[in-house]
Motif scaffolding. Structure first.
Motif, PDB file in Angstrom:
ATOM      1  N   SER A  42     -20.407  20.473 -50.544  1.00 26.96           N
ATOM      2  CA  SER A  42     -19.683  20.810 -51.764  1.00 26.96           C
ATOM      3  C   SER A  42     -18.230  20.346 -51.685  1.00 26.96           C
ATOM      4  O   SER A  42     -17.648  19.919 -52.690  1.00 26.96           O
ATOM      5  N   LEU A  43     -17.642  20.388 -50.478  1.00 24.82           N
ATOM      6  CA  LEU A  43     -16.270  19.881 -50.331  1.00 24.82           C
ATOM      7  C   LEU A  43     -16.204  18.372 -50.525  1.00 24.82           C
ATOM      8  O   LEU A  43     -15.243  17.852 -51.099  1.00 24.82           O
ATOM      9  N   ASP A  44     -17.218  17.653 -50.049  1.00 26.11           N
ATOM     10  CA  ASP A  44     -17.261  16.202 -50.250  1.00 26.11           C
ATOM     11  C   ASP A  44     -17.313  15.867 -51.736  1.00 26.11           C
ATOM     12  O   ASP A  44     -16.615  14.968 -52.214  1.00 26.11           O
ATOM     13  N   GLN A  48     -14.447  14.007 -53.989  1.00 29.62           N
ATOM     14  CA  GLN A  48     -14.781  12.822 -54.773  1.00 29.62           C
ATOM     15  C   GLN A  48     -14.377  13.011 -56.234  1.00 29.62           C
ATOM     16  O   GLN A  48     -13.846  12.098 -56.860  1.00 29.62           O
ATOM     17  N   ARG A  49     -14.599  14.207 -56.769  1.00 30.87           N
ATOM     18  CA  ARG A  49     -14.212  14.470 -58.159  1.00 30.87           C
ATOM     19  C   ARG A  49     -12.694  14.391 -58.336  1.00 30.87           C
ATOM     20  O   ARG A  49     -12.215  13.913 -59.361  1.00 30.87           O
ATOM     21  N   ILE A  55     -11.071  16.073 -62.076  1.00 31.82           N
ATOM     22  CA  ILE A  55     -10.428  17.388 -62.068  1.00 31.82           C
ATOM     23  C   ILE A  55      -8.973  17.226 -61.647  1.00 31.82           C
ATOM     24  O   ILE A  55      -8.601  16.258 -60.987  1.00 31.82           O
ATOM     25  N   SER A  56      -8.174  18.206 -62.033  1.00 34.33           N
ATOM     26  CA  SER A  56      -6.754  18.171 -61.677  1.00 34.33           C
ATOM     27  C   SER A  56      -6.555  18.751 -60.276  1.00 34.33           C
ATOM     28  O   SER A  56      -7.457  19.360 -59.709  1.00 34.33           O
ATOM     29  N   GLN A  61      -7.626  22.882 -56.086  1.00 29.84           N
ATOM     30  CA  GLN A  61      -7.223  23.936 -55.163  1.00 29.84           C
ATOM     31  C   GLN A  61      -7.992  25.234 -55.425  1.00 29.84           C
ATOM     32  O   GLN A  61      -8.397  25.921 -54.489  1.00 29.84           O
ATOM     33  N   LYS A  62      -8.185  25.587 -56.705  1.00 31.15           N
ATOM     34  CA  LYS A  62      -8.929  26.798 -57.044  1.00 31.15           C
ATOM     35  C   LYS A  62     -10.367  26.716 -56.547  1.00 31.15           C
ATOM     36  O   LYS A  62     -10.883  27.645 -55.923  1.00 31.15           O
ATOM     37  N   LYS A  63     -11.016  25.593 -56.826  1.00 30.99           N
ATOM     38  CA  LYS A  63     -12.419  25.442 -56.441  1.00 30.99           C
ATOM     39  C   LYS A  63     -12.576  25.353 -54.927  1.00 30.99           C
ATOM     40  O   LYS A  63     -13.531  25.884 -54.368  1.00 30.99           O
TER      41      LYS A  63
END
Length: 85
Positions: A42-44, A48-49, A55-56, A61-63
């Motif tokens: 999920s971090l990868d 990538q996003r 995403i900003s 940072q939130k995610k």
């Protein structure tokens, strides 16, 4: 001496060869159960996003914080955050 049925001897080997070849050709495009393919974490995906601009930085940072709370990882992986501009 009696004639052996047609599926014995070398003829049987050729049948096996062609059957295995056809099975291999059609099974090759699919994932083989138990094969070890690296899956993106999920971090990868989150990194990538961010890199593609989906995403900003704030949303990143939130995610990331949510992911790390749910699935704690070692410190070496935590240092993989993108550098600030």
């Amino acid at each position: 001496m009696e004639c052996l049925p047609i599926f014995f001897g070398m003829h049987l080997i050729w049948w096996l060869f062609w059957i295995l070849l056809i099975v291999w050709i059609f099974a090759l495009p699919y994932d083989i159960p138990g094969s070890r393919k690296s899956k993106a974490t999920s971090l990868d995906i989150l990194n990538q996003r961010l890199a593609t601009g989906e995403i900003s930085e704030e949303e990143y940072q939130k995610k990331k914080k949510l992911i790390l709370e749910d699935y704690p990882v070692n410190k070496s992986m935590d240092q993989s955050k993108p550098k600030e501009k």
